[in-house]
Motif scaffolding. Structure first.
Motif, PDB file in Angstrom:
ATOM      1  N   SER A 153      26.259  28.631  72.320  1.00 53.78           N
ATOM      2  CA  SER A 153      26.449  29.114  73.696  1.00 53.78           C
ATOM      3  C   SER A 153      26.138  30.614  73.789  1.00 53.78           C
ATOM      4  CB  SER A 153      27.875  28.842  74.165  1.00 53.78           C
ATOM      5  OG  SER A 153      28.807  29.486  73.326  1.00 53.78           O
ATOM      6  N   ARG A 154      26.548  31.381  72.799  1.00 53.45           N
ATOM      7  CA  ARG A 154      26.261  32.815  72.784  1.00 53.45           C
ATOM      8  C   ARG A 154      24.762  33.058  72.660  1.00 53.45           C
ATOM      9  NH1 ARG A 154      25.137  36.686  69.131  1.00 53.45           N
ATOM     10  NH2 ARG A 154      25.807  38.797  69.620  1.00 53.45           N
TER      11      ARG A 154
ATOM     12  N   ASP B 265      18.780  33.790  77.501  1.00 56.56           N
ATOM     13  CA  ASP B 265      18.578  33.900  78.955  1.00 56.56           C
ATOM     14  C   ASP B 265      18.465  35.356  79.383  1.00 56.56           C
ATOM     15  OD1 ASP B 265      18.679  31.162  79.119  1.00 56.56           O
ATOM     16  OD2 ASP B 265      20.792  31.089  79.730  1.00 56.56           O
ATOM     17  N   ILE B 266      19.287  36.220  78.790  1.00 57.58           N
ATOM     18  CA  ILE B 266      19.269  37.640  79.168  1.00 57.58           C
ATOM     19  C   ILE B 266      17.946  38.288  78.760  1.00 57.58           C
ATOM     20  CG2 ILE B 266      20.312  39.889  78.658  1.00 57.58           C
ATOM     21  CD1 ILE B 266      23.015  38.424  78.432  1.00 57.58           C
ATOM     22  N   TYR B 267      17.497  38.020  77.556  1.00 56.07           N
ATOM     23  CA  TYR B 267      16.302  38.687  77.026  1.00 56.07           C
ATOM     24  C   TYR B 267      15.039  37.827  77.114  1.00 56.07           C
ATOM     25  CZ  TYR B 267      19.690  42.001  75.219  1.00 56.07           C
ATOM     26  OH  TYR B 267      20.676  42.916  75.108  1.00 56.07           O
ATOM     27  N   GLU B 268      15.068  36.823  77.949  1.00 52.27           N
ATOM     28  CA  GLU B 268      13.924  35.916  78.087  1.00 52.27           C
ATOM     29  C   GLU B 268      12.649  36.638  78.485  1.00 52.27           C
ATOM     30  OE1 GLU B 268      11.018  33.451  79.766  1.00 52.27           O
ATOM     31  OE2 GLU B 268      12.360  34.523  81.106  1.00 52.27           O
TER      32      GLU B 268
ATOM     33  N   GLN C 207      22.373  31.063  73.562  1.00 52.61           N
ATOM     34  CA  GLN C 207      21.711  30.666  74.807  1.00 52.61           C
ATOM     35  C   GLN C 207      21.845  31.766  75.847  1.00 52.61           C
ATOM     36  OE1 GLN C 207      19.803  27.874  75.374  1.00 52.61           O
ATOM     37  NE2 GLN C 207      19.282  29.043  77.193  1.00 52.61           N
ATOM     38  N   LYS C 208      23.037  32.386  75.939  1.00 55.61           N
ATOM     39  CA  LYS C 208      23.220  33.482  76.894  1.00 55.61           C
ATOM     40  C   LYS C 208      22.284  34.642  76.565  1.00 55.61           C
ATOM     41  CE  LYS C 208      28.056  32.524  77.892  1.00 55.61           C
ATOM     42  NZ  LYS C 208      29.439  32.961  77.664  1.00 55.61           N
ATOM     43  N   LEU C 209      22.187  34.977  75.269  1.00 53.71           N
ATOM     44  CA  LEU C 209      21.297  36.061  74.865  1.00 53.71           C
ATOM     45  C   LEU C 209      19.837  35.714  75.135  1.00 53.71           C
ATOM     46  CD1 LEU C 209      22.944  37.179  71.511  1.00 53.71           C
ATOM     47  CD2 LEU C 209      22.922  38.418  73.683  1.00 53.71           C
TER      48      LEU C 209
ATOM     49  N   GLN D  93      27.024  31.136  67.459  1.00 55.25           N
ATOM     50  CA  GLN D  93      27.443  30.038  68.331  1.00 55.25           C
ATOM     51  C   GLN D  93      26.310  29.738  69.315  1.00 55.25           C
ATOM     52  OE1 GLN D  93      31.060  31.271  70.230  1.00 55.25           O
ATOM     53  NE2 GLN D  93      32.331  30.554  68.534  1.00 55.25           N
TER      54      GLN D  93
END
Length: 122
Positions: A62-63, A69-72, A65-67, A60
Protein backbone atom coordinates in the motif's frame (compact mmCIF):
# COMPACT_ATOMS: atom_id res chain seq x y z
CA UNK A 1 65.53 -24.87 62.21
CA UNK A 2 64.48 -25.10 58.64
CA UNK A 3 65.58 -27.97 56.56
CA UNK A 4 66.25 -27.77 52.85
CA UNK A 5 63.08 -29.69 52.04
CA UNK A 6 61.01 -27.21 54.08
CA UNK A 7 62.44 -24.29 52.13
CA UNK A 8 61.80 -26.06 48.82
CA UNK A 9 58.20 -26.88 49.82
CA UNK A 10 57.55 -23.30 50.98
CA UNK A 11 58.93 -21.96 47.65
CA UNK A 12 56.77 -24.42 45.69
CA UNK A 13 53.70 -23.39 47.71
CA UNK A 14 54.37 -19.67 47.08
CA UNK A 15 54.92 -20.37 43.36
CA UNK A 16 51.67 -22.35 43.18
CA UNK A 17 49.78 -19.52 44.91
CA UNK A 18 51.24 -16.98 42.46
CA UNK A 19 50.36 -19.17 39.47
CA UNK A 20 46.81 -19.63 40.79
CA UNK A 21 46.43 -15.86 41.26
CA UNK A 22 47.70 -15.14 37.72
CA UNK A 23 45.41 -17.79 36.20
CA UNK A 24 42.41 -16.44 38.09
CA UNK A 25 43.18 -12.85 37.02
CA UNK A 26 43.57 -13.87 33.34
CA UNK A 27 40.34 -15.89 33.38
CA UNK A 28 38.42 -12.96 34.89
CA UNK A 29 39.79 -10.64 32.20
CA UNK A 30 38.80 -13.11 29.46
CA UNK A 31 35.37 -13.53 31.06
CA UNK A 32 34.85 -9.76 30.95
CA UNK A 33 35.91 -9.74 27.28
CA UNK A 34 33.46 -12.54 26.48
CA UNK A 35 30.70 -10.63 28.28
CA UNK A 36 31.49 -7.50 26.26
CA UNK A 37 31.40 -9.51 23.02
CA UNK A 38 28.09 -11.12 23.98
CA UNK A 39 26.68 -7.65 24.66
CA UNK A 40 27.88 -6.41 21.26
CA UNK A 41 26.41 -9.47 19.56
CA UNK A 42 23.05 -8.87 21.24
CA UNK A 43 23.12 -5.21 20.19
CA UNK A 44 23.84 -6.24 16.59
CA UNK A 45 20.98 -8.77 16.68
CA UNK A 46 18.66 -6.07 18.01
CA UNK A 47 19.79 -3.71 15.25
CA UNK A 48 19.16 -6.40 12.63
CA UNK A 49 15.66 -7.01 14.02
CA UNK A 50 14.98 -3.26 13.93
CA UNK A 51 16.19 -3.02 10.34
CA UNK A 52 14.02 -5.98 9.32
CA UNK A 53 10.98 -4.33 10.88
CA UNK A 54 11.84 -1.05 9.15
CA UNK A 55 12.25 -2.87 5.82
CA UNK A 56 8.88 -4.58 6.20
CA UNK A 57 7.23 -1.19 6.83
CA UNK A 58 8.98 0.44 3.89
CA UNK A 59 8.05 -2.34 1.45
CA UNK A 60 4.36 -2.56 2.25
CA UNK A 61 2.43 -2.73 -1.03
CA UNK A 62 0.00 0.00 0.00
CA UNK A 63 2.87 2.39 0.79
CA UNK A 64 4.63 1.56 -2.47
CA UNK A 65 1.41 2.12 -4.43
CA UNK A 66 0.97 5.55 -2.82
CA UNK A 67 4.56 6.46 -3.70
CA UNK A 68 4.10 5.18 -7.25
CA UNK A 69 0.98 7.34 -7.60
CA UNK A 70 2.75 10.41 -6.19
CA UNK A 71 5.85 10.07 -8.36
CA UNK A 72 4.15 8.62 -11.44
CA UNK A 73 4.95 11.61 -13.68
CA UNK A 74 8.65 11.48 -12.80
CA UNK A 75 8.99 7.71 -12.94
CA UNK A 76 6.72 7.14 -15.93
CA UNK A 77 5.64 3.78 -14.55
CA UNK A 78 3.09 1.85 -16.57
CA UNK A 79 1.12 -1.26 -15.68
CA UNK A 80 2.29 -4.53 -17.20
CA UNK A 81 0.30 -5.45 -20.28
CA UNK A 82 -0.58 -9.07 -21.09
CA UNK A 83 1.34 -8.97 -24.36
CA UNK A 84 4.55 -8.24 -22.42
CA UNK A 85 4.48 -11.66 -20.77
CA UNK A 86 5.98 -14.48 -22.82
CA UNK A 87 6.67 -18.15 -22.48
CA UNK A 88 10.30 -19.28 -22.31
CA UNK A 89 10.10 -20.86 -25.75
CA UNK A 90 8.99 -17.57 -27.31
CA UNK A 91 12.17 -15.75 -26.26
CA UNK A 92 14.79 -15.52 -28.93
CA UNK A 93 18.17 -17.09 -28.38
CA UNK A 94 21.31 -14.96 -28.48
CA UNK A 95 24.15 -16.32 -30.62
CA UNK A 96 27.08 -17.85 -28.77
CA UNK A 97 30.16 -15.65 -28.80
CA UNK A 98 33.38 -16.56 -26.96
CA UNK A 99 34.49 -14.01 -24.40
CA UNK A 100 37.71 -13.18 -26.28
CA UNK A 101 36.03 -12.76 -29.68
CA UNK A 102 35.86 -9.22 -31.09
CA UNK A 103 32.47 -7.56 -31.12
CA UNK A 104 30.99 -7.74 -34.64
CA UNK A 105 28.02 -6.32 -36.43
CA UNK A 106 25.55 -8.95 -35.25
CA UNK A 107 26.30 -8.16 -31.61
CA UNK A 108 26.07 -4.46 -32.40
CA UNK A 109 22.66 -5.06 -33.95
CA UNK A 110 21.52 -6.85 -30.83
CA UNK A 111 22.72 -3.93 -28.72
CA UNK A 112 20.84 -1.44 -30.90
CA UNK A 113 17.64 -3.49 -30.61
CA UNK A 114 14.99 -1.35 -28.89
CA UNK A 115 13.01 -4.24 -27.45
CA UNK A 116 11.93 -3.50 -23.87
CA UNK A 117 13.53 -5.87 -21.38
CA UNK A 118 11.04 -8.53 -20.37
CA UNK A 119 8.84 -7.81 -23.36
CA UNK A 120 8.30 -9.69 -26.59
CA UNK A 121 9.39 -7.99 -29.81
CA UNK A 122 6.61 -7.71 -32.36
Amino acid sequence: MFRTTDIILIAAMISAAGFTYMTKHESEALQEEVGALETRIQLEKDAIDLLKADWSLLTQPSRLQKLADIYEPELALKPLEPRQVAEFDALRELPFRPADAPVGDEIGELLRDETITGGVAQ
